[in-house]
Scaffold this active site. Structure first.
Site, PDB file in Angstrom:
ATOM      1  CG  ASP A  38     106.180  40.611  33.701  1.00 23.12           C
ATOM      2  OD1 ASP A  38     107.211  39.974  33.493  1.00 23.12           O
ATOM      3  OD2 ASP A  38     106.113  41.849  33.617  1.00 23.12           O
ATOM      4  CG  ASP A  89     109.919  52.365  33.435  1.00 23.53           C
ATOM      5  OD1 ASP A  89     109.970  53.096  34.426  1.00 23.53           O
ATOM      6  OD2 ASP A  89     108.957  51.590  33.223  1.00 23.53           O
ATOM      7  CD  GLU A 102     100.010  44.824  27.978  1.00 23.53           C
ATOM      8  OE1 GLU A 102     101.006  45.567  28.084  1.00 23.53           O
ATOM      9  OE2 GLU A 102      99.208  44.649  28.893  1.00 23.53           O
ATOM     10  CG  ASP A 103     105.250  46.935  27.754  1.00 26.42           C
ATOM     11  OD1 ASP A 103     104.224  46.321  28.144  1.00 26.42           O
ATOM     12  OD2 ASP A 103     105.882  47.696  28.500  1.00 26.42           O
ATOM     13  CE  LYS A 123     104.376  57.556  32.541  1.00 25.70           C
ATOM     14  NZ  LYS A 123     105.380  58.190  33.374  1.00 25.70           N
ATOM     15  N   GLY A 124     104.478  51.641  28.861  1.00 27.40           N
ATOM     16  CA  GLY A 124     105.397  50.716  28.219  1.00 27.40           C
ATOM     17  C   GLY A 124     105.131  50.405  26.770  1.00 27.40           C
ATOM     18  CE  LYS A 162     110.133  39.457  32.244  1.00 31.28           C
ATOM     19  NZ  LYS A 162     110.367  40.109  33.556  1.00 31.28           N
ATOM     20  CG  PHE A 168     113.785  44.033  36.237  1.00 28.99           C
ATOM     21  CD1 PHE A 168     112.600  44.115  36.947  1.00 28.99           C
ATOM     22  CD2 PHE A 168     114.298  45.188  35.675  1.00 28.99           C
ATOM     23  CE1 PHE A 168     111.947  45.331  37.096  1.00 28.99           C
ATOM     24  CE2 PHE A 168     113.659  46.400  35.812  1.00 28.99           C
ATOM     25  CZ  PHE A 168     112.482  46.479  36.521  1.00 28.99           C
ATOM     26  CB  VAL A 169     113.785  42.848  30.146  1.00 33.27           C
ATOM     27  CG1 VAL A 169     114.390  41.457  30.137  1.00 33.27           C
ATOM     28  CG2 VAL A 169     112.268  42.762  30.091  1.00 33.27           C
ATOM     29  NE  ARG A 201     108.849  54.897  30.172  1.00 29.81           N
ATOM     30  CZ  ARG A 201     108.073  54.031  30.821  1.00 29.81           C
ATOM     31  NH1 ARG A 201     107.568  53.000  30.175  1.00 29.81           N
ATOM     32  NH2 ARG A 201     107.800  54.191  32.091  1.00 29.81           N
TER      33      ARG A 201
END
Length: 183
Positions: free
Chosen positions: A107, A163, A103-104, A47-48, A135, A156-157, A169
């Site tokens: 990682d 979210d 992509e949001d 969902k990001g 990242k 952690f963002v 979100r």
């Protein structure tokens, strides 16, 4: 959602709403140029990527098509194992298509690496990646990301699609979530 409504949960803002708007416009212009003679299929990973996909596609000036996938990687806690399960597959056939994965955040790169290989195996003419956030210090595998909005620290963002437990979100900025919220 404005920062003021959740500021007690936030350590610091890494990327402001205004910075995101400017960078999305820049990325759109680069993509317009790269895909000028093609009709790319923008593939959002749910969902990001919803916010990035919406803003990026509206900023682009060339014709595009959009589709969505939902995928889940197994692992303990928040650690991706790279073993992927498709929760919602594409509705569009990618054979001969120029696919742009939107992509949001990137990682570890494990799930994205799997997705690229999957799309190539399905016969896509090309598969490239645009990500708002990356990242670099969290990478476990190298993934060729053609366009990156911002490199950020391994924290952690939340916000702009990202979210924690389905919260934050819709925050307009990208911010570091206080560990007190998720510890």
């Amino acid at each position: 959602m404005d920062l003021s409504s959740v500021e007690k949960d936030i350590e610091k803002v890494l990327v402001t709403e205004e910075q995101i708007k400017v960078r999305i416009s820049e990325l759109a212009a680069e993509l317009d140029q790269h895909y000028a003679d093609k009709r790319p299929l923008l593939l959002g990973v749910l969902k990001g990527a919803v916010m990035v996909m919406a803003d990026l596609s509206r900023a682009m000036q060339i014709p595009v098509e959009m589709d969505w996938m939902a995928i889940s990687s197994y692992g303990s806690g928040t650690v991706s194992s790279g073993v992927v399960r498709i929760l919602k597959d594409l509705d569009t056939d990618v054979i001969g298509r120029h696919v742009l994965i939107v992509e949001d955040i990137i990682d570890s790169g494990l799930t994205l690496s799997w997705l690229i290989a999957n799309l190539e195996a399905r016969g896509a003419a090309s598969v490239k990646v645009v990500a708002l956030l990356r990242k670099p210090d969290a990478a476990k595998v190298e993934v060729n990301v053609a366009w990156v909005g911002f490199d950020i620290p391994n924290e952690f963002v939340v916000g702009y699609g990202l979210d924690y437990a389905e919260r934050y979100r819709t925050l307009k900025d990208v911010a570091v979530l206080s560990p007190a919220v998720y510890s």
